[in-house]
Design an enzyme around this catalytic site. Structure first.
Site, PDB file in Angstrom:
ATOM      1  N   ASP A 216       0.832  -1.156   0.188  1.00 51.46           N
ATOM      2  CA  ASP A 216       0.139  -0.119  -0.058  1.00 51.46           C
ATOM      3  C   ASP A 216       0.958   0.965  -0.144  1.00 51.46           C
ATOM      4  O   ASP A 216       1.761   1.727   0.960  1.00 51.46           O
ATOM      5  CB  ASP A 216      -0.948   0.119   1.396  1.00 51.46           C
ATOM      6  CG  ASP A 216      -1.697   1.204   1.252  1.00 51.46           C
ATOM      7  OD1 ASP A 216      -2.279   1.777   0.377  1.00 51.46           O
ATOM      8  OD2 ASP A 216      -1.925   1.774   2.582  1.00 51.46           O
TER       9      ASP A 216
ATOM     10  N   THR B 234      -0.290  24.373  26.683  1.00 52.99           N
ATOM     11  CA  THR B 234      -0.158  24.618  25.313  1.00 52.99           C
ATOM     12  C   THR B 234      -0.174  23.284  24.790  1.00 52.99           C
ATOM     13  O   THR B 234      -1.087  22.789  23.763  1.00 52.99           O
ATOM     14  CB  THR B 234       0.914  25.377  24.737  1.00 52.99           C
ATOM     15  OG1 THR B 234       0.939  26.651  25.092  1.00 52.99           O
ATOM     16  CG2 THR B 234       1.046  25.452  23.195  1.00 52.99           C
TER      17      THR B 234
ATOM     18  N   ASN C  48       3.789   6.915   3.940  1.00 53.40           N
ATOM     19  CA  ASN C  48       4.602   5.492   4.091  1.00 53.40           C
ATOM     20  C   ASN C  48       4.053   4.581   3.292  1.00 53.40           C
ATOM     21  O   ASN C  48       3.084   4.628   2.704  1.00 53.40           O
ATOM     22  CB  ASN C  48       4.093   5.013   5.671  1.00 53.40           C
ATOM     23  CG  ASN C  48       4.647   5.941   6.645  1.00 53.40           C
ATOM     24  OD1 ASN C  48       3.782   6.451   7.392  1.00 53.40           O
ATOM     25  ND2 ASN C  48       5.958   5.994   6.769  1.00 53.40           N
ATOM     26  N   ILE C  49       5.073   3.598   2.927  1.00 51.99           N
ATOM     27  CA  ILE C  49       4.525   2.425   2.173  1.00 51.99           C
ATOM     28  C   ILE C  49       4.666   1.371   2.901  1.00 51.99           C
ATOM     29  O   ILE C  49       5.485   0.989   3.877  1.00 51.99           O
ATOM     30  CB  ILE C  49       5.624   2.225   0.843  1.00 51.99           C
ATOM     31  CG1 ILE C  49       5.816   3.454   0.077  1.00 51.99           C
ATOM     32  CG2 ILE C  49       5.461   0.908   0.287  1.00 51.99           C
ATOM     33  CD1 ILE C  49       6.775   3.513  -0.926  1.00 51.99           C
ATOM     34  N   VAL C  50       3.407   0.542   3.118  1.00 53.02           N
ATOM     35  CA  VAL C  50       3.263  -0.545   3.828  1.00 53.02           C
ATOM     36  C   VAL C  50       3.367  -1.834   3.187  1.00 53.02           C
ATOM     37  O   VAL C  50       2.712  -2.142   2.077  1.00 53.02           O
ATOM     38  CB  VAL C  50       1.899  -0.412   4.618  1.00 53.02           C
ATOM     39  CG1 VAL C  50       1.573  -1.770   5.352  1.00 53.02           C
ATOM     40  CG2 VAL C  50       1.748   0.930   5.605  1.00 53.02           C
TER      41      VAL C  50
ATOM     42  N   ASP D 167      -6.454   3.135  -2.758  1.00 49.36           N
ATOM     43  CA  ASP D 167      -6.475   2.793  -1.292  1.00 49.36           C
ATOM     44  C   ASP D 167      -7.867   2.920  -0.692  1.00 49.36           C
ATOM     45  O   ASP D 167      -8.369   1.834  -0.094  1.00 49.36           O
ATOM     46  CB  ASP D 167      -5.784   3.916  -0.413  1.00 49.36           C
ATOM     47  CG  ASP D 167      -6.226   5.351  -0.485  1.00 49.36           C
ATOM     48  OD1 ASP D 167      -6.832   5.623  -1.713  1.00 49.36           O
ATOM     49  OD2 ASP D 167      -5.799   5.930   0.184  1.00 49.36           O
TER      50      ASP D 167
END
Length: 255
Positions: free
Chosen positions: A6, A184, A11-13, A109
């Site tokens: 993917d 914050t 990212n590339i999974v 996807d």
């Protein structure tokens, strides 16, 4: 064994599957300008780390939302395995009835996620994928993809906020003790986690109103599990939804 990939904006999974079982999973940083040779070297290293014999890979399948890599990654896979991958896109059998104006516009996807969700869960459905962008897919009771929405991703929004506001730092995405915060960093965490969860709840309410019925809500993506725990809607977290969808698509298209 099959290799499912993917390719996202961040990212590339990579998932290695034996039947329905996910044996190994890893992530690479997406580099849109990297060459096929560079990716082939990375893939070869992953095979060696997991002690996977290339000859054991019967085939591969990939989805991509990064056009520059649509030819680069398949070329790299061919260099390593010697086999042409199935690339999710026009002409590939998915079994998904897509009812948007131009089905070719639907991201690979979102196609893979919808294919898996229809196979795994009751319809109608709302599928949220929390990545660089947060996408919402709406599927009717007959398993038809009706459409959805695209929202700025959680990390994308945080990065923009930190870059545009000099006094706001980068933060870890975790929930603070309370929604009303007195510093914050916790205030940013409140807006990020609780605010995103409330947004998902609000979109579920709107989608269900238009569907005219309750829907199964599925959340996936890198930080989906962090956010889903604070939704008021009943939510199923499925971290491997896209990998499962790619496996199903591969099975429909293998020779």
């Amino acid at each position: 064994m099959i290799l499912a990939i993917d390719i996202g904006n961040t990212n590339i999974v990579l998932g290695f599957l034996e039947g329905e079982e996910l044996i190994h999973e890893c992530r690479l940083t997406t580099a849109a300008d990297a060459s096929a040779d560079e990716y082939a070297i990375q893939f070869k290293s992953i095979f060696e780390i997991f002690k996977i014999n290339v000859e054991d890979i019967e085939g591969s399948v990939l989805s991509s939302v990064v056009p520059p890599l649509n030819r680069t990654i398949p070329k790299a896979i061919m260099m390593i395995t010697g086999k042409k991958p199935v690339v999710v896109g026009p002409g590939v059998k998915t079994g998904l009835n897509i009812k948007i104006n131009n089905p070719a516009e639907l991201g690979a996807d979102m196609v893979a996620g919808a294919v898996a969700s229809v196979a795994k869960y009751p319809c109608p459905q709302i599928v949220f994928d929390l990545g660089t962008a947060t996408t919402a897919s709406v599927i009717d009771r007959n398993g038809c993809f009706l459409g959805g929405s695209i929202i700025c991703g959680v990390k994308t929004g945080l990065n923009a906020l930190s870059q545009s506001a000099a006094q706001l730092p980068q933060i870890e995405i975790v929930a603070p003790p309370t929604a009303i915060c007195t510093n914050t960093i916790d205030s940013m965490r409140s807006g990020t986690v609780f605010g995103t969860a409330a947004m998902l709840d609000g979109m579920v309410k709107r989608f269900e109103s238009e569907l005219g019925e309750k829907a199964t809500v599925i959340v996936t993506g890198g930080i989906g599990g962090v956010i889903a725990g604070y939704c008021e809607s009943e939510v199923i977290v499925d971290k491997r939804l896209l990998i499962d969808g790619l496996r199903i698509i591969y099975d429909k298209n293998k020779c």
